[in-house]
Design a protein around this motif. Sequence first.
Motif, PDB file in Angstrom:
ATOM      1  N   GLU A 127      42.880  80.758  12.051  1.00 21.88           N
ATOM      2  CA  GLU A 127      42.587  79.931  13.219  1.00 21.88           C
ATOM      3  C   GLU A 127      43.843  79.370  13.878  1.00 21.88           C
ATOM      4  O   GLU A 127      43.772  78.792  14.959  1.00 21.88           O
ATOM      5  CB  GLU A 127      41.676  78.757  12.799  1.00 21.88           C
ATOM      6  CG  GLU A 127      40.358  79.202  12.185  1.00 21.88           C
ATOM      7  CD  GLU A 127      39.612  78.082  11.483  1.00 21.88           C
ATOM      8  OE1 GLU A 127      38.419  78.274  11.179  1.00 21.88           O
ATOM      9  OE2 GLU A 127      40.208  77.014  11.218  1.00 21.88           O
ATOM     10  N   GLU A 135      40.173  75.425  19.184  1.00 20.96           N
ATOM     11  CA  GLU A 135      38.714  75.417  19.030  1.00 20.96           C
ATOM     12  C   GLU A 135      38.239  75.010  17.639  1.00 20.96           C
ATOM     13  O   GLU A 135      37.073  74.661  17.461  1.00 20.96           O
ATOM     14  CB  GLU A 135      38.097  76.780  19.387  1.00 20.96           C
ATOM     15  CG  GLU A 135      38.354  77.221  20.805  1.00 20.96           C
ATOM     16  CD  GLU A 135      37.670  78.516  21.148  1.00 20.96           C
ATOM     17  OE1 GLU A 135      36.874  78.531  22.095  1.00 20.96           O
ATOM     18  OE2 GLU A 135      37.936  79.527  20.465  1.00 20.96           O
ATOM     19  N   GLY A 183      41.768  87.001  30.364  1.00 22.00           N
ATOM     20  CA  GLY A 183      40.463  86.354  30.271  1.00 22.00           C
ATOM     21  C   GLY A 183      39.694  86.716  29.019  1.00 22.00           C
ATOM     22  O   GLY A 183      40.209  86.681  27.901  1.00 22.00           O
ATOM     23  N   ALA A 184      38.421  87.093  29.215  1.00 20.89           N
ATOM     24  CA  ALA A 184      37.541  87.414  28.094  1.00 20.89           C
ATOM     25  C   ALA A 184      37.752  88.826  27.567  1.00 20.89           C
ATOM     26  O   ALA A 184      36.964  89.321  26.770  1.00 20.89           O
ATOM     27  CB  ALA A 184      36.083  87.232  28.510  1.00 20.89           C
ATOM     28  N   THR A 239      42.374  92.485  22.813  1.00 16.13           N
ATOM     29  CA  THR A 239      42.445  91.047  22.585  1.00 16.13           C
ATOM     30  C   THR A 239      42.733  90.364  23.924  1.00 16.13           C
ATOM     31  O   THR A 239      42.753  91.005  24.969  1.00 16.13           O
ATOM     32  CB  THR A 239      43.542  90.695  21.565  1.00 16.13           C
ATOM     33  OG1 THR A 239      44.834  91.040  22.112  1.00 16.13           O
ATOM     34  CG2 THR A 239      43.334  91.441  20.257  1.00 16.13           C
ATOM     35  N   THR A 240      42.931  89.061  23.890  1.00 16.55           N
ATOM     36  CA  THR A 240      43.204  88.325  25.109  1.00 16.55           C
ATOM     37  C   THR A 240      44.486  87.519  24.988  1.00 16.55           C
ATOM     38  O   THR A 240      44.874  87.118  23.886  1.00 16.55           O
ATOM     39  CB  THR A 240      42.044  87.388  25.472  1.00 16.55           C
ATOM     40  OG1 THR A 240      42.407  86.596  26.620  1.00 16.55           O
ATOM     41  CG2 THR A 240      41.714  86.443  24.326  1.00 16.55           C
ATOM     42  N   CYS A 282      44.638  84.611  26.205  1.00 16.64           N
ATOM     43  CA  CYS A 282      44.178  83.224  26.148  1.00 16.64           C
ATOM     44  C   CYS A 282      44.184  82.706  24.709  1.00 16.64           C
ATOM     45  O   CYS A 282      43.849  83.445  23.777  1.00 16.64           O
ATOM     46  CB  CYS A 282      42.769  83.092  26.720  1.00 16.64           C
ATOM     47  SG  CYS A 282      42.633  83.551  28.458  1.00 16.64           S
ATOM     48  N   GLU A 325      42.176  80.367  23.576  1.00 18.30           N
ATOM     49  CA  GLU A 325      40.820  80.023  23.168  1.00 18.30           C
ATOM     50  C   GLU A 325      39.813  80.980  23.789  1.00 18.30           C
ATOM     51  O   GLU A 325      40.062  81.580  24.828  1.00 18.30           O
ATOM     52  CB  GLU A 325      40.484  78.579  23.581  1.00 18.30           C
ATOM     53  CG  GLU A 325      41.375  77.542  22.930  1.00 18.30           C
ATOM     54  CD  GLU A 325      41.001  76.113  23.315  1.00 18.30           C
ATOM     55  OE1 GLU A 325      41.607  75.195  22.751  1.00 18.30           O
ATOM     56  OE2 GLU A 325      40.101  75.923  24.163  1.00 18.30           O
ATOM     57  N   GLY A 326      38.675  81.120  23.128  1.00 21.54           N
ATOM     58  CA  GLY A 326      37.575  81.890  23.689  1.00 21.54           C
ATOM     59  C   GLY A 326      37.401  83.270  23.097  1.00 21.54           C
ATOM     60  O   GLY A 326      36.287  83.703  22.839  1.00 21.54           O
ATOM     61  N   GLY A 327      38.491  84.009  22.907  1.00 22.34           N
ATOM     62  CA  GLY A 327      38.379  85.371  22.383  1.00 22.34           C
ATOM     63  C   GLY A 327      37.884  86.343  23.430  1.00 22.34           C
ATOM     64  O   GLY A 327      37.777  86.041  24.623  1.00 22.34           O
ATOM     65  N   TRP A 351      34.978  89.077  24.894  1.00 20.27           N
ATOM     66  CA  TRP A 351      33.530  89.247  24.946  1.00 20.27           C
ATOM     67  C   TRP A 351      33.191  90.317  25.993  1.00 20.27           C
ATOM     68  O   TRP A 351      33.877  90.432  27.009  1.00 20.27           O
ATOM     69  CB  TRP A 351      32.839  87.927  25.320  1.00 20.27           C
ATOM     70  CG  TRP A 351      33.104  86.836  24.331  1.00 20.27           C
ATOM     71  CD1 TRP A 351      34.109  85.909  24.376  1.00 20.27           C
ATOM     72  CD2 TRP A 351      32.378  86.592  23.122  1.00 20.27           C
ATOM     73  NE1 TRP A 351      34.054  85.089  23.282  1.00 20.27           N
ATOM     74  CE2 TRP A 351      33.002  85.478  22.489  1.00 20.27           C
ATOM     75  CE3 TRP A 351      31.279  87.187  22.515  1.00 20.27           C
ATOM     76  CZ2 TRP A 351      32.551  84.959  21.290  1.00 20.27           C
ATOM     77  CZ3 TRP A 351      30.830  86.658  21.312  1.00 20.27           C
ATOM     78  CH2 TRP A 351      31.463  85.562  20.715  1.00 20.27           C
ATOM     79  N   ARG A 370      38.176  86.839  18.121  1.00 15.91           N
ATOM     80  CA  ARG A 370      39.035  85.686  18.399  1.00 15.91           C
ATOM     81  C   ARG A 370      40.459  85.870  17.878  1.00 15.91           C
ATOM     82  O   ARG A 370      41.260  84.933  17.946  1.00 15.91           O
ATOM     83  CB  ARG A 370      38.417  84.420  17.797  1.00 15.91           C
ATOM     84  CG  ARG A 370      37.078  84.049  18.412  1.00 15.91           C
ATOM     85  CD  ARG A 370      36.489  82.818  17.739  1.00 15.91           C
ATOM     86  NE  ARG A 370      35.156  82.530  18.224  1.00 15.91           N
ATOM     87  CZ  ARG A 370      34.888  81.793  19.301  1.00 15.91           C
ATOM     88  NH1 ARG A 370      35.863  81.268  19.998  1.00 15.91           N
ATOM     89  NH2 ARG A 370      33.647  81.566  19.678  1.00 15.91           N
TER      90      ARG A 370
END
Length: 336
Positions: free
Chosen positions: A165, A181, A250-251, A275-276, A278, A280-282, A284, A306
């Motif tokens: 994490e 997160e 982004g996502a 992957t991203t 970002c 946070e968020g991971g 999708w 994530r």
Amino acid sequence: MPRNKNNGAVALFFTGGTICMTPLAEHRGVVPSGEFKRLVAELEPHVGKVGLKPVLWSDLPSPHMTPDHMFRLAMDVKKTLEDPGIIGAVVVHGTDVLVESAFMADLYVNSTKPVVFTGSMRFYSESGYDGIRNLINAVKACMRPLPPATGVVILMADRFFRVREAAKVNSLNVDAFEAPEAGPVGYVAGEMVLLTRSPACLAGPDRTLFEPAALEPATPLVTCYTGMDGFLIDQVRLAGAKGLVLQGFGAGNIPPGAVDAVMRMVDEEKPVVLTTQCLEGGVWPIYAYPGGGDDLEQKGVILGGRLSGAKARLQLMAALGAGRTLSEIKKIFASE
């Protein structure tokens, strides 16, 4: 948290980093000093009756650590923890790639004994030096062990983070690490190590563990940029890449000009993990336009959940090195 009743020793692996660096004459910067023994001598009076088993593993600046170094370090930690006289391991490491090295250990070390990675953001003679305090608290976590379900943890600035994490979010501050997160799993309060989550909450899904095999080095990480075409992706494919990790936007979305090159990798049945950038968020499967996460997943790209790009790359290197099939690799990343 109760003290570990085992009267054994804590293995202290020193790999290098700012924690033992000193200024270089006539330069503004600092360099490795090789004074690991002085660090151990300063630590010993603060850890009570627990023994220390120092291991001078290397004295490398953090950016000099390679995936091969990280793999060998994980194997050495794993072997040391098999000794019944060892109650846990503390790994002293530079902070730049501390998360990556700790994540590598999390992929291979299956011991129930604690493994704590730590370091410092300030060098030895700098005002507000944080190295000794971090070392003391890391040893405490082995004496009053965190639940095994936490896996490998990072200790910095009195807070513990699960490496799966964790991220380094600041290049200068002493409090440089966060778990976006999720937050810390524990913190130091005086002589106590306190959990912020119950052992039941920490358990969650079983983390992926790999058998000690080898890493697949031909596994590049490519970060997407606006207006990107397929040139870089084609170049790594033609150079012999066995797999690829993409850091999208982004996502989990990439520029449309790069899609055909990604498909050429997929058509050769080489795993491409998305992957991203970002924190946070991971990723999708939300967007179905060309280059969107849903579009890419439908075409055979693996979503990295994530995981950061760096962590996904290490996990893909481990999976390919262990001979996992494409379908097995998809299942591994589906759990992230």
